[in-house]
Write a protein that holds these residues in place. Structure first.
Motif, PDB file in Angstrom:
ATOM      1  N   GLY A   1      -4.359   8.327   2.362  1.00 31.58           N
ATOM      2  CA  GLY A   1      -5.760   7.978   2.925  1.00 31.58           C
ATOM      3  C   GLY A   1      -6.218   9.131   3.733  1.00 31.58           C
ATOM      4  O   GLY A   1      -5.861  10.405   3.297  1.00 31.58           O
TER       5      GLY A   1
ATOM      6  N   ILE B   1       0.888  -1.244  -0.038  1.00 32.63           N
ATOM      7  CA  ILE B   1       0.002  -0.067  -0.055  1.00 32.63           C
ATOM      8  C   ILE B   1       0.820   1.204  -0.007  1.00 32.63           C
ATOM      9  O   ILE B   1       2.146   1.225   0.320  1.00 32.63           O
ATOM     10  CB  ILE B   1      -0.950   0.156   1.063  1.00 32.63           C
ATOM     11  CG1 ILE B   1      -0.346   0.019   2.589  1.00 32.63           C
ATOM     12  CG2 ILE B   1      -1.761  -1.098   1.053  1.00 32.63           C
ATOM     13  CD1 ILE B   1      -1.296   0.427   3.842  1.00 32.63           C
TER      14      ILE B   1
ATOM     15  N   TRP C   1      -0.311   0.014  -4.241  1.00 30.70           N
ATOM     16  CA  TRP C   1       0.686   0.192  -5.224  1.00 30.70           C
ATOM     17  C   TRP C   1       0.556  -0.642  -6.605  1.00 30.70           C
ATOM     18  O   TRP C   1       0.064  -1.559  -6.545  1.00 30.70           O
ATOM     19  CB  TRP C   1       1.997  -0.307  -4.638  1.00 30.70           C
ATOM     20  CG  TRP C   1       3.134  -0.189  -5.500  1.00 30.70           C
ATOM     21  CD1 TRP C   1       3.825   0.873  -6.289  1.00 30.70           C
ATOM     22  CD2 TRP C   1       4.179  -1.264  -5.927  1.00 30.70           C
ATOM     23  NE1 TRP C   1       4.773   0.447  -6.969  1.00 30.70           N
ATOM     24  CE2 TRP C   1       4.970  -0.754  -6.913  1.00 30.70           C
ATOM     25  CE3 TRP C   1       4.319  -2.627  -5.562  1.00 30.70           C
ATOM     26  CZ2 TRP C   1       6.075  -1.656  -7.405  1.00 30.70           C
ATOM     27  CZ3 TRP C   1       5.202  -3.610  -6.410  1.00 30.70           C
ATOM     28  CH2 TRP C   1       6.143  -2.847  -6.996  1.00 30.70           C
TER      29      TRP C   1
ATOM     30  N   ASP D   1     -10.611   3.726   1.903  1.00 38.93           N
ATOM     31  CA  ASP D   1      -9.892   2.686   1.145  1.00 38.93           C
ATOM     32  C   ASP D   1      -8.456   2.752   0.957  1.00 38.93           C
ATOM     33  O   ASP D   1      -8.064   4.041   1.148  1.00 38.93           O
ATOM     34  CB  ASP D   1     -10.315   2.580  -0.305  1.00 38.93           C
ATOM     35  CG  ASP D   1     -11.541   2.009  -0.364  1.00 38.93           C
ATOM     36  OD1 ASP D   1     -12.195   1.211   0.538  1.00 38.93           O
ATOM     37  OD2 ASP D   1     -12.289   2.420  -1.300  1.00 38.93           O
ATOM     38  N   GLU D   2      -7.503   1.794   1.161  1.00 37.80           N
ATOM     39  CA  GLU D   2      -6.198   1.963   0.945  1.00 37.80           C
ATOM     40  C   GLU D   2      -5.849   2.150  -0.316  1.00 37.80           C
ATOM     41  O   GLU D   2      -6.411   1.531  -1.266  1.00 37.80           O
ATOM     42  CB  GLU D   2      -5.263   0.690   1.834  1.00 37.80           C
ATOM     43  CG  GLU D   2      -5.393   0.623   3.179  1.00 37.80           C
ATOM     44  CD  GLU D   2      -5.078  -0.653   3.679  1.00 37.80           C
ATOM     45  OE1 GLU D   2      -4.692  -0.499   4.996  1.00 37.80           O
ATOM     46  OE2 GLU D   2      -5.215  -1.676   3.252  1.00 37.80           O
ATOM     47  N   THR D   3      -4.584   2.810  -0.666  1.00 39.67           N
ATOM     48  CA  THR D   3      -4.194   3.036  -2.108  1.00 39.67           C
ATOM     49  C   THR D   3      -3.174   2.169  -2.464  1.00 39.67           C
ATOM     50  O   THR D   3      -2.241   2.013  -1.585  1.00 39.67           O
ATOM     51  CB  THR D   3      -3.661   4.377  -2.381  1.00 39.67           C
ATOM     52  OG1 THR D   3      -4.565   5.453  -1.851  1.00 39.67           O
ATOM     53  CG2 THR D   3      -3.302   4.791  -3.882  1.00 39.67           C
TER      54      THR D   3
END
Length: 178
Positions: free
Chosen positions: A112, A108, A175, A171-173
């Motif tokens: 956020g 991740i 990679w 939500d997590e971003t």
């Protein structure tokens, strides 16, 4: 020890005093580590200015006190070791917060919510403090518990950043490989 006078002018020559009275250069490895730990503590203070869920604030306040203790140990050559019980408390906190998170399937990216992003910044500063302490350990004897504590703290801050995002339904971003 209480400070009654902040401006002493004794550091005007590029040196600073350790707790035992020894004068050292402000750019020596020991002072670099102390500065990194202090910077980390400041970043946690900024994170604590954010609205945080439930038990996160008291956990971060305990960590700030631990970091102050670590700084005191580092400023006192030959001081007794950093309390290993603090490490056990971090391990328990990692297990506690990680239990409510889904397993990671991808890396991740930091971000956020603002609180989670600040937690990631604190995590990366923790990693630097850990590297600085390891560098210092090549030339001086310092308690190993401090290195273990910083390593574990960076893990906790990663887990807390995920926890903060999850508690805000953010939500997590993930990679995405280029």
């Amino acid at each position: 020890m209480r400070l009654s006078k902040i401006t002493t002018r004794t550091g005007d020559d590029g040196t600073t005093g350790l707790a035992d009275g020894t004068r050292v250069a402000k750019d020596c490895a020991r002072i670099t580590v102390i500065g990194s730990v202090d910077e980390l503590n400041s970043h946690l203070g900024v994170l604590l200015a954010e609205p945080l869920p439930g038990d996160v604030q008291p956990e971060l306040l305990r960590i700030q006190n631990d970091l102050f203790d670590l700084g005191a140990v580092l400023a006192s050559p030959g001081a007794p070791s950093f309390d290993a019980a603090k490490l056990a408390r971090l391990d328990a906190a990692i297990a506690h917060y990680n239990a409510g998170l889904p397993p990671l399937k991808e890396f991740i990216l930091p971000g956020g919510t603002r609180a989670a992003a600040l937690c990631h910044v604190a995590r990366s500063v923790t990693r630097r403090a850990e590297r600085d302490l390891l560098h210092m350990m090549h030339g001086e004897t310092v308690p190993q518990e401090g290195l273990r504590y910083l390593n574990r703290l960076s893990d906790l801050l990663f887990v807390l950043s995920r926890t903060l995002n999850r508690s805000a339904d953010q939500d997590e971003t993930l990679w995405k490989r280029s």
